[in-house]
Design a protein around this motif. Structure first.
Motif, PDB file in Angstrom:
ATOM      1  N   ILE A 114       0.933  -1.364   0.000  1.00  0.00           N
ATOM      2  CA  ILE A 114      -0.075   0.198   0.013  1.00  0.00           C
ATOM      3  C   ILE A 114       0.915   1.292   0.046  1.00  0.00           C
ATOM      4  O   ILE A 114       0.775   2.184  -0.668  1.00  0.00           O
ATOM      5  CB  ILE A 114      -0.953  -0.106   1.182  1.00  0.00           C
ATOM      6  N   SER A 115       1.664   1.227   0.911  1.00  0.00           N
ATOM      7  CA  SER A 115       2.837   2.358   0.975  1.00  0.00           C
ATOM      8  C   SER A 115       3.513   2.565  -0.355  1.00  0.00           C
ATOM      9  O   SER A 115       3.606   3.826  -0.939  1.00  0.00           O
ATOM     10  CB  SER A 115       3.692   2.134   2.011  1.00  0.00           C
ATOM     11  N   LYS A 116       4.060   1.453  -0.963  1.00  0.00           N
ATOM     12  CA  LYS A 116       4.877   1.844  -2.292  1.00  0.00           C
ATOM     13  C   LYS A 116       4.136   2.234  -3.447  1.00  0.00           C
ATOM     14  O   LYS A 116       4.246   3.233  -4.074  1.00  0.00           O
ATOM     15  CB  LYS A 116       5.521   0.531  -2.655  1.00  0.00           C
ATOM     16  N   LEU A 117       2.907   1.605  -3.625  1.00  0.00           N
ATOM     17  CA  LEU A 117       1.857   1.931  -4.712  1.00  0.00           C
ATOM     18  C   LEU A 117       1.273   3.410  -4.754  1.00  0.00           C
ATOM     19  O   LEU A 117       0.746   3.975  -5.683  1.00  0.00           O
ATOM     20  CB  LEU A 117       0.843   0.629  -4.795  1.00  0.00           C
ATOM     21  N   GLU A 156      10.447  -4.713   5.735  1.00  0.00           N
ATOM     22  CA  GLU A 156       9.539  -4.998   4.736  1.00  0.00           C
ATOM     23  C   GLU A 156       9.377  -4.113   3.761  1.00  0.00           C
ATOM     24  O   GLU A 156       9.217  -4.206   2.448  1.00  0.00           O
ATOM     25  CB  GLU A 156       8.442  -5.791   5.188  1.00  0.00           C
ATOM     26  N   LEU A 157       9.206  -2.644   4.176  1.00  0.00           N
ATOM     27  CA  LEU A 157       8.886  -1.784   3.294  1.00  0.00           C
ATOM     28  C   LEU A 157      10.284  -1.258   2.461  1.00  0.00           C
ATOM     29  O   LEU A 157      10.143  -1.082   1.254  1.00  0.00           O
ATOM     30  CB  LEU A 157       8.705  -0.584   4.351  1.00  0.00           C
ATOM     31  N   THR A 158      11.320  -1.373   3.111  1.00  0.00           N
ATOM     32  CA  THR A 158      12.686  -1.185   2.413  1.00  0.00           C
ATOM     33  C   THR A 158      12.851  -2.315   1.367  1.00  0.00           C
ATOM     34  O   THR A 158      13.286  -1.969   0.336  1.00  0.00           O
ATOM     35  CB  THR A 158      13.948  -1.349   3.499  1.00  0.00           C
ATOM     36  N   GLN A 159      12.599  -3.356   1.604  1.00  0.00           N
ATOM     37  CA  GLN A 159      12.515  -4.789   0.686  1.00  0.00           C
ATOM     38  C   GLN A 159      11.625  -4.562  -0.491  1.00  0.00           C
ATOM     39  O   GLN A 159      12.022  -4.599  -1.779  1.00  0.00           O
ATOM     40  CB  GLN A 159      12.301  -5.915   1.426  1.00  0.00           C
ATOM     41  N   GLU A 160      10.573  -4.272  -0.058  1.00  0.00           N
ATOM     42  CA  GLU A 160       9.348  -3.947  -1.029  1.00  0.00           C
ATOM     43  C   GLU A 160       9.615  -2.741  -2.237  1.00  0.00           C
ATOM     44  O   GLU A 160       9.533  -2.877  -3.342  1.00  0.00           O
ATOM     45  CB  GLU A 160       7.896  -3.734  -0.360  1.00  0.00           C
ATOM     46  N   MET A 161      10.437  -1.567  -1.484  1.00  0.00           N
ATOM     47  CA  MET A 161      10.681  -0.489  -2.398  1.00  0.00           C
ATOM     48  C   MET A 161      11.643  -0.853  -3.443  1.00  0.00           C
ATOM     49  O   MET A 161      11.966  -0.260  -4.209  1.00  0.00           O
ATOM     50  CB  MET A 161      11.181   0.520  -1.677  1.00  0.00           C
ATOM     51  N   ASN A 162      12.453  -1.966  -3.176  1.00  0.00           N
ATOM     52  CA  ASN A 162      13.641  -2.500  -4.019  1.00  0.00           C
ATOM     53  C   ASN A 162      13.420  -3.297  -4.789  1.00  0.00           C
ATOM     54  O   ASN A 162      14.041  -3.756  -5.739  1.00  0.00           O
ATOM     55  CB  ASN A 162      14.769  -3.058  -2.923  1.00  0.00           C
TER      56      ASN A 162
END
Length: 1048
Positions: A114-117, A156-162
């Motif tokens: 949700i945060s990334k998109l 998890e947020l850092t990994q998802e952004m990558n």
């Protein structure tokens, strides 16, 4: 019939079937129900029901999975709903810290997605989905359990952004990643380090599972921060250049502070009781430690390392560690690569060290070589007796390690050479004793042959090392002594053929021969060498000519006796092909009897691998192309214009084609004829590849046309659905169409160019219509059965369009429809391919986009006459290709777009000057203009993509991007102003002035035309613009990228 979920019990039964059910049909039904649940209006309420009242962890996992798919849709949920979902999950995980780990992980992934998109989405002038970091800080103020939850969310947020999502535009991913890097990543790293300092400030109780888990999760967060793809290169972790982390300059102060590095060393000492439970006996730890050692030489010069006080002790410990690792050959062989990389780079640096401090490599490099040699020889007996996997079978790893040892072996070469001579003599003596013994023990023979194979590989390695290290005449003499032993073994093994072949020894000998060829055979190498001193005494090999005779005799023997062993045949033919490079070598080879024998007797009777019986796999036929390429190069050295000599050489192929014609006419043994045609197509492709002059190519064309090309056409008609047959034939046609070295520039009185194109047109049209009749194909079949053939057809057509040997205007002039037919076939095949497949399969896009480039350059009348849906498809493919990571694709798209825009601009410029003589051209331009007016978003999207590339990305083809960008700006000035405003308004006030000036400078001196002079001026301005904007955006490290309009 639609499923309706009335109760919690029904949903829980669905979860049981989906996650732990053993009945396949029930699981498939459950998957269908899951997809239906996601599309249901009740989805959110059902997910909430499962999370709050579900009795099993699988019910909660189903809810998390549904939410993940729901928030990942291309058309997103309303922003308010996504905010509610995010806040609900945060509250849920905070109130239930004892969730099952897989449920917890799935829910955290939903928050990260949700945060990334929604990273660029704004509500009341706030980037609402960037508040996640502030939300997480509330967790960090709670209990240890809550602190762990907060750390995991950030990790998890850092990994998802990558993480690259292939279903979404890569440019948009890189834009989000860049913004996250610039606005949040540094704060997350600082936060993680401060947490570690807090933990370390208190007495660390590693018996407390909570504290231990917190430390591990924070370390994982730090690692994810440092593993971030800072420059948007999507680099492969295993690549050597990945060992340098490209951190932003604003992070410099963090790493220059002594306490940052001290923190991790202190933690390591504090955690040592925990780490000692695993240590280097754990493969993961061992692998990372090896990678760490390899980075020493990547980040520091040898001259710098030797100046460090502790260097002698460190290099001794590394050498001991390497020796121990090599002795345990069965343990983590992939990790050894990094240790050998370290020693290779260290030894290679020795000649450049200016320091007087001793580097000690002359002490340890021979020890490393000794450890490798002895450990590999000792491994053979264990492998044979215990029936283990043989390391020699993994040729890729073996070759990689040997190439690294090339350099290491030449340091103090005398020691390594003496060891190899001693071991070789000893093992060769034992092998001869076994050969002469009456019993001939099988296991002992296998062990001895395995050791000899390793020794031959190692001799080839040290001989090949001469090219990587400074050598002397004495070293050449040592090479001669070692080589002499391998040649003797080769003669011994050949004398035992065909009764007792040994594939491993044979492959090792071929490796040695190739290394010897690279080192001591060739046009550029010195003629006098000490390498022949010992060889002339023992073997009578006195110079390069004798070596060539030995090599070619060996090649002929292998082709005769190893016909059923594809690895040996393939490696032998590669050796032959490598020899046939360079005019002087070819002249020498042409005089050798073994070469004359091959040129006169290239039939299955003498070389069984040319046979067509069922014992040979169709994939084994590939090596025939290599064989005929080499033979043809040898033939053409002295052939000149001797047509009779060429006919004699082609006689075996003539006989085969005549046989095929007879079988076709009698409908007899179709399988045999198919295999024969596959072999012939591969043979002819090898021949065509080697013909680089007009005279030689004309002889081949006259031999093939009109007698035999129709046979290939008939084969395509009959076996269109069998890629094992169609691929070689289509590749042959694609090779024939290539005007390499102007070989297809026939005489002015010759119609050969047009005749060749007509045959190619027939074949492409036949293949296109037949392959489309197969209908839809499964995902695993679509490329080999359909897309691969289409890509070859496109490649052949592109070669024809850019070859300058066909005047395409004459086809319409004389009512010949072959050109129109092949263009229509191109369109039909194109429309059967999805845009995602077009970009996914590299060979397809590498043939389609260059073909489109030539169509837009020389055949715009064809482009403008396309139906609107087809033209939209073509323009959409260009638009998507502009953002491709592959610069070949993006550059071709830029060129195609530039041709289209130039054509359109010229038409608009000529509007009102409609002379009767150019009415047709005017109508074509009007059609294109009308289409663009009907679909304004097409060009606007392209402009957005190109501007995004220039402003936010590492643009590697700036010149190519600049050419169509000017045309887009001149044709869409209003939209360009909107883009400019959106970028400027998204920045702080001081930056707005700078960016406005950048845009003003971009168009300074640029006129309203597309002349070359004007384009060049714009290209120069764009280069300055890109540099100035980049500096402005990162000037204070807090820049915000522009609004999402830039990538709409």
């Amino acid at each position: 019939m639609a499923l309706h979920f009335q109760s919690l019990a029904e949903l829980e039964v669905l979860c049981t079937h989906l996650y732990i059910g053993t009945d396949l049909s029930q699981r498939i039904e459950a998957e269908k129900a899951l997809l239906e649940l996601i599309d249901s209006p009740e989805c959110l309420s059902k997910c909430q029901l499962l999370l709050e009242q579900g009795t099993t962890s699988y019910a909660q996992l189903l809810a998390a999975t549904c939410l993940s798919k729901l928030v990942s849709r291309v058309s997103p949920l309303p922003i308010e709903q996504r905010i509610d979902i995010k806040n609900y999950i945060l509250h849920y995980v905070a109130s239930q810290p004892k969730l099952a780990p897989f449920v917890f992980q799935a829910l955290i992934q939903v928050i990260a997605k949700i945060s990334k998109l929604g990273w660029f989405e704004v509500q009341k002038t706030q980037f609402v989905f960037r508040e996640i970091i502030a939300d997480v800080k509330k967790f960090l103020q709670g209990t240890v359990e809550h602190c762990i939850i907060g750390v995991i969310i950030l990790s998890e947020l850092t990994q998802e952004m990558n993480l690259v999502d292939c279903s979404r535009p890569s440019a948009k991913h890189r834009k989000i990643g860049t913004s996250f890097r610039d606005t949040s990543l540094k704060d997350i790293l600082v936060l993680a380090c401060s947490l570690l300092k807090e933990v370390f400030a208190k007495p660390l109780n590693l018996q407390d599972q909570g504290q231990q888990n917190l430390v591990m999760q924070v370390l994982k967060l730090v690692l994810n921060c440092l593993n971030f793809d800072f420059i948007g290169s999507s680099a492969d972790e295993s690549a050597d250049d990945h060992c340098t982390i490209h951190i932003p300059t604003t992070w410099r102060t963090i790493f220059l502070e002594p306490e940052t590095l001290d923190l991790f060393f202190n933690l390591y000492h504090s955690l040592s009781p925990l780490l000692s439970q695993l240590g280097l006996s754990d493969p993961g730890n061992y692998h990372e430690f090896c990678r760490f050692l390899a980075r020493l030489k990547t980040n520091y010069q040898l001259g710098e390392l030797v100046m460090v006080k502790e260097y002698p002790e460190v290099i001794r410990l590394i050498a001991n560690f390497t020796i121990a690792s090599l002795q345990h050959w069965e343990f983590s062989s992939n990790s050894v690569h990094y240790l050998l990389t370290l020693w290779q780079r260290m030894v290679a640096s020795v000649p450049f060290v200016k320091s007087t401090e001793p580097h000690l490599l002359d002490t340890y490099a021979p020890e490393i070589m000794k450890a490798f040699i002895t450990s590999r020889l000792e491994s053979v007996a264990i492998v044979v007796r215990d029936n283990l996997d043989d390391p020699l079978d993994d040729t890729a790893t073996v070759f990689q390690q040997l190439e690294q040892l090339c350099t290491v072996s030449r340091c103090e070469y005398e020691k390594t050479c003496a060891l190899l001579i001693q071991l070789f003599d000893q093992n060769a003596h034992n092998y001869q004793k076994l050969l002469h013994s009456a019993s001939g023990i099988t296991m002992e023979m296998a062990i001895q042959e395995g050791r000899l194979a390793w020794l031959v590989y190692l001799v080839g390695t040290v001989v090949g090392g001469r090219l990587t290290y400074t050598s002397t005449d004495e070293h050449d003499a040592m090479d001669g002594e070692l080589s002499c032993r391998v040649f003797q073994l080769m003669f011994l093994m050949d004398n035992r053929l065909p009764q007792c072949p040994n594939e491993k020894v044979e492959l090792a000998i071929l490796w040695f021969l190739d290394q010897f060829r690279k080192t001591y055979v060739g046009d550029q190498l010195q003629r006098t060498s000490k390498v022949y001193a010992h060889m002339s005494e023992v073997l009578g090999i006195t110079d390069e000519n004798h070596v060539l005779e030995t090599l070619t005799t060996k090649i002929v023997k292998n082709l005769k006796y190893w016909g059923r062993c594809e690895p040996v045949i393939s490696r032998t033919l590669q050796l032959l092909n490598d020899l046939c490079v360079g005019y002087i070598l070819l002249k020498k080879l042409r005089k050798i009897d073994a070469v004359k024998f091959m040129l006169k007797n290239h039939t299955s009777e003498h070389f069984p691998f040319l046979g067509i019986n069922d014992s040979y796999s169709l994939s084994d036929f590939r090596c025939r192309t290599t064989f005929y390429t080499a033979l043809t190069r040898l033939l053409m050295v002295d052939l000149g214009e001797d047509e009779d000599g060429f006919e004699n050489f082609m006689l075996p192929l003539t006989v085969s084609f005549e046989t095929v014609l007879q079988i076709f006419n009698n409908n007899f043994k179709q399988q045999d004829v198919k295999r024969m045609l596959i072999g012939l197509a591969r043979d002819l492709r090898g021949i065509a590849f080697a013909l680089n002059t007009k005279t030689s190519y004309t002889m081949l064309f006259d031999w093939m046309y009109p007698a035999y090309l129709p046979v290939l056409q008939k084969a395509i008609e009959r076996w269109y659905g069998e890629p094992a047959c169609t691929t070689p034939i289509l590749k042959l046609m694609a090779e024939l169409m290539q005007n390499r070295s102007e070989r297809l520039n026939f005489d002015v009185s010759s119609p050969n160019g047009i005749l060749l194109f007509r045959e190619a047109s027939k074949m492409i049209c036949t293949y296109g219509s037949q392959i489309l009749s197969l209908g839809s194909l499964s995902k695993d079949q679509i490329y080999p059965v359909k897309l691969k053939g289409i890509s070859i057809c496109y490649s052949a057509l592109k070669s024809a369009l850019c070859g300058n040997y066909v005047s395409f205007g004459v086809f319409k002039l004389y009512g010949d429809n072959h050109f129109d037919n092949v263009l229509q076939a191109f369109v039909k095949m194109l429309l059967s391919v999805s845009h995602s497949d077009l970009l996914q399969y590299r060979k397809l896009n590498q043939s389609y986009y260059p073909l489109l480039e030539y169509l837009t350059q020389d055949h715009m009348s064809f482009i403008t006459n396309l139906d609107s849906p087809v033209l939209l498809y073509v323009l959409t493919s260009i638009s998507e290709g502009l953002s491709a990571l592959d610069t070949v694709v993006s550059s071709s798209c830029c060129t195609s777009l530039d041709h289209l825009l130039t054509y359109l601009f010229k038409h608009i410029a000529k509007e009102g000057k409609k002379a009767l003589r150019c009415r047709e051209a005017t109508q074509a331009g009007q059609r294109l203009l009308h289409f663009m007016q009907q679909n304004p978003d097409v060009l606007q999207q392209m402009m957005s993509a190109l501007m995004n590339t220039i402003v936010f990305e590492d643009c590697r083809n700036q010149w190519s991007v600049s050419r169509p960008l000017l045309g887009l700006i001149l044709l869409n000035e209003e939209y360009f102003r909107e883009l400019r405003a959106s970028l400027i308004n998204s920045q702080s006030l001081p930056k707005q002035e700078v960016l406005a000036q950048c845009f003003q400078n971009l168009m300074e001196g640029v006129e309203q035309n597309l002349s070359i002079k004007n384009r060049d001026r714009f290209t120069q301005n764009l280069s300055v613009f890109r540099r100035d904007v980049a500096e402005a955006l990162r000037s204070d490290g807090s820049s915000e990228p522009c609004s999402p309009d830039m990538m709409s």
